[in-house]
Write an enzyme that holds these catalytic residues in place. Sequence first.
Site, PDB file in Angstrom:
ATOM      1  N   GLN A 196       0.786  -1.000   0.004  1.00  0.00           N
ATOM      2  CA  GLN A 196       0.065  -0.070   0.050  1.00  0.00           C
ATOM      3  C   GLN A 196       0.835   1.264  -0.252  1.00  0.00           C
ATOM      4  O   GLN A 196       2.025   1.262   0.654  1.00  0.00           O
ATOM      5  CB  GLN A 196      -1.004  -0.226   1.106  1.00  0.00           C
ATOM      6  CG  GLN A 196      -1.954  -1.068   1.069  1.00  0.00           C
ATOM      7  CD  GLN A 196      -3.195  -0.840   0.168  1.00  0.00           C
ATOM      8  OE1 GLN A 196      -3.155   0.341  -0.441  1.00  0.00           O
ATOM      9  NE2 GLN A 196      -4.104  -1.453   0.212  1.00  0.00           N
ATOM     10  N   CYS A 198     -10.278  -1.651  -3.846  1.00  0.00           N
ATOM     11  CA  CYS A 198      -9.409  -0.606  -4.156  1.00  0.00           C
ATOM     12  C   CYS A 198     -10.541   0.117  -5.373  1.00  0.00           C
ATOM     13  O   CYS A 198     -10.288   1.151  -5.936  1.00  0.00           O
ATOM     14  CB  CYS A 198      -8.204  -0.541  -4.836  1.00  0.00           C
ATOM     15  SG  CYS A 198      -7.888  -1.630  -6.009  1.00  0.00           S
ATOM     16  N   GLU A 204      -0.854 -15.959  -3.549  1.00  0.00           N
ATOM     17  CA  GLU A 204      -0.615 -14.935  -4.386  1.00  0.00           C
ATOM     18  C   GLU A 204       0.063 -15.554  -5.722  1.00  0.00           C
ATOM     19  O   GLU A 204       0.762 -16.497  -5.760  1.00  0.00           O
ATOM     20  CB  GLU A 204       0.646 -13.949  -3.716  1.00  0.00           C
ATOM     21  CG  GLU A 204       1.468 -13.148  -4.610  1.00  0.00           C
ATOM     22  CD  GLU A 204       0.253 -12.074  -5.248  1.00  0.00           C
ATOM     23  OE1 GLU A 204       0.424 -11.779  -6.458  1.00  0.00           O
ATOM     24  OE2 GLU A 204      -0.470 -11.580  -4.569  1.00  0.00           O
ATOM     25  N   ASP A 253      -8.355  -9.136  -1.205  1.00  0.00           N
ATOM     26  CA  ASP A 253      -7.791  -8.079  -1.655  1.00  0.00           C
ATOM     27  C   ASP A 253      -7.183  -7.975  -2.900  1.00  0.00           C
ATOM     28  O   ASP A 253      -6.089  -7.936  -3.254  1.00  0.00           O
ATOM     29  CB  ASP A 253      -6.519  -7.443  -0.677  1.00  0.00           C
ATOM     30  CG  ASP A 253      -6.027  -6.119  -0.843  1.00  0.00           C
ATOM     31  OD1 ASP A 253      -6.888  -5.234  -1.417  1.00  0.00           O
ATOM     32  OD2 ASP A 253      -5.309  -5.596  -0.400  1.00  0.00           O
ATOM     33  N   TYR A 297      -4.601 -13.021  -2.842  1.00  0.00           N
ATOM     34  CA  TYR A 297      -4.079 -11.995  -3.227  1.00  0.00           C
ATOM     35  C   TYR A 297      -3.206 -11.290  -2.310  1.00  0.00           C
ATOM     36  O   TYR A 297      -3.365 -10.331  -1.994  1.00  0.00           O
ATOM     37  CB  TYR A 297      -5.026 -10.998  -3.811  1.00  0.00           C
ATOM     38  CG  TYR A 297      -6.172 -11.276  -4.892  1.00  0.00           C
ATOM     39  CD1 TYR A 297      -5.524 -11.393  -6.261  1.00  0.00           C
ATOM     40  CD2 TYR A 297      -7.544 -11.854  -4.380  1.00  0.00           C
ATOM     41  CE1 TYR A 297      -6.768 -11.799  -7.313  1.00  0.00           C
ATOM     42  CE2 TYR A 297      -8.343 -12.241  -5.396  1.00  0.00           C
ATOM     43  CZ  TYR A 297      -8.009 -12.516  -6.739  1.00  0.00           C
ATOM     44  OH  TYR A 297      -9.138 -12.759  -7.686  1.00  0.00           O
TER      45      TYR A 297
END
Length: 540
Positions: A281, A406, A331, A379, A310
């Site tokens: 982030q 997001c 991931e 995420d 993720y």
Amino acid sequence: MVKPAEQQIHRLTIEGYASDGSGVARLDGMVVFVQGGIRGEVCDVRLTHVGRSALWGKVVEVITPSPSRVAPDCPHYARCGGCQFRHMDYAQELEAKHARVYDALTRLGGVENLDLPPVLGSPKVERYRNKAQFPVSRGPRIGFYQLRTHKVVDVPDCLLQSEAAARLRQAVKEWMTAWSIPAYDEKSRLGLVRHLYVRTNRRGESLCCLLVNGRGIPREHELVSALRSVEPNLIGVVLGVNESHSNVILGEHYRTLWGQDFLSDQLCGYTFQLSVPSFYQVNPDQAEVLYSKALEFAQLTKEDTALDLYCGIGTISLVLARQAGMVWGAEVVPQAVDDAVENARRNGVTNARFLCGDAGEAARRLATEGIRPAVVCVDPPRKGLAEDVVDTIAAMAPKRVVYVSCDPGTLGRDVKRFAQHGYKLTRAAAADLFPRTAHVETVVLLSRETNPLTVEVRMEVETGEVKEHPTYKRIQEYVQEKYGFKVHTAYIAEVKRMVGLDMHKAPNAVEQRKHEYHPCPPEKVEAIKDALRHFGLIAE
């Protein structure tokens, strides 16, 4: 009725906001997206584009200004597409973001009676970004793309970026000019330098990467010297190779020109190692706010297994591990998985493991091995979840899904998909990680309304004999009853591999790096083997 034409000026009232931060007005029944408008204002708007069902325009004069209107404090704001809200105060910006999230969850997500608290604002609205990605074009020009174009606006200093990023940007520009280093041209696909990437940490250290259309660059020594001379806290210079004919920024291969190829940073009490392609982030202070809210929504106990899809370099995974019994992170980027494994080891977290694979593959892998998480945390990137990933998560029947997003639009779409599987949005919160831009992060809790049909035991007939194929839960119950201690599903999976039982063959970073975690204790290995013998899965 005569259709409006481009360059015409019309007096309009701004009624609300679009997802990109533009004001929304109406002209003869058509929606007009107005760059630079604030809700409640009356403005003269010049039409810049006329579509079949919508219009686009730009404010040329504000007739009735909003009390929230302020003078933009950046000289590049009118041309650069990086910021969208510098013409309004921060309070109005947060209201616009709240309206966007609320609209997405109710209109697209179908959520009724939504309780959405005010957006969690950022105490820092300038110089908060820890990562800068500057496109480079002929000139050289190094900055950001002009709104809705791929024309690079030369920006000597961006108020969202660190001062170190500005200094390194200037050094690269002077190096390119001094040695006639060509910038990459998208149309001809010729030239060398494509992007400048700068990452900084809370200690003020910087990592610089030059993304190029080739395997090397001339004057490497001069570049390193130029960068080091302007930035005393520079700890590494990396060259990234990107020869693709696409808009992708990062490359597939990296070479260290000087120093180290990673940066360390502190987040949520943990130390994280960041390589160039690692997701992290960009606003660490607000990321801690966001992740603490995700942990609150997860409602984990030490009896629970959590799955973090993720997972990137493992930031959310390690946060969840504070309360969960076991966390599995998945991931697709191998280097990020390596970073996640190393981050867990560095921070002494022994109840987190990581898989290398896409979200759907990882979820299916764990489901095949009988690992049933109580909580699944996702995420995803801006495009949200693929429909098959939603289906796979629902098939695992977790009690709760914590969705960190997001993009409110794709979040709304996916909330509606989860509702079709019996998951209802019960809590929601929005946090501003990107002040002065239209982006906003949201975290929601989806709770299972219905109890799906589950089968605890499978039966099959072999040579006339009925055999029981136990779930992991049955094995746990057997060990608890006979030996008096608990065994985690991860240990059961480990012992099943150990004795050669058939397992799903998805890529698994844990298997490659098992020595970095505490293995299953010997007494638990023997107890699990005893359970496997009891249920006839292995020979006496």
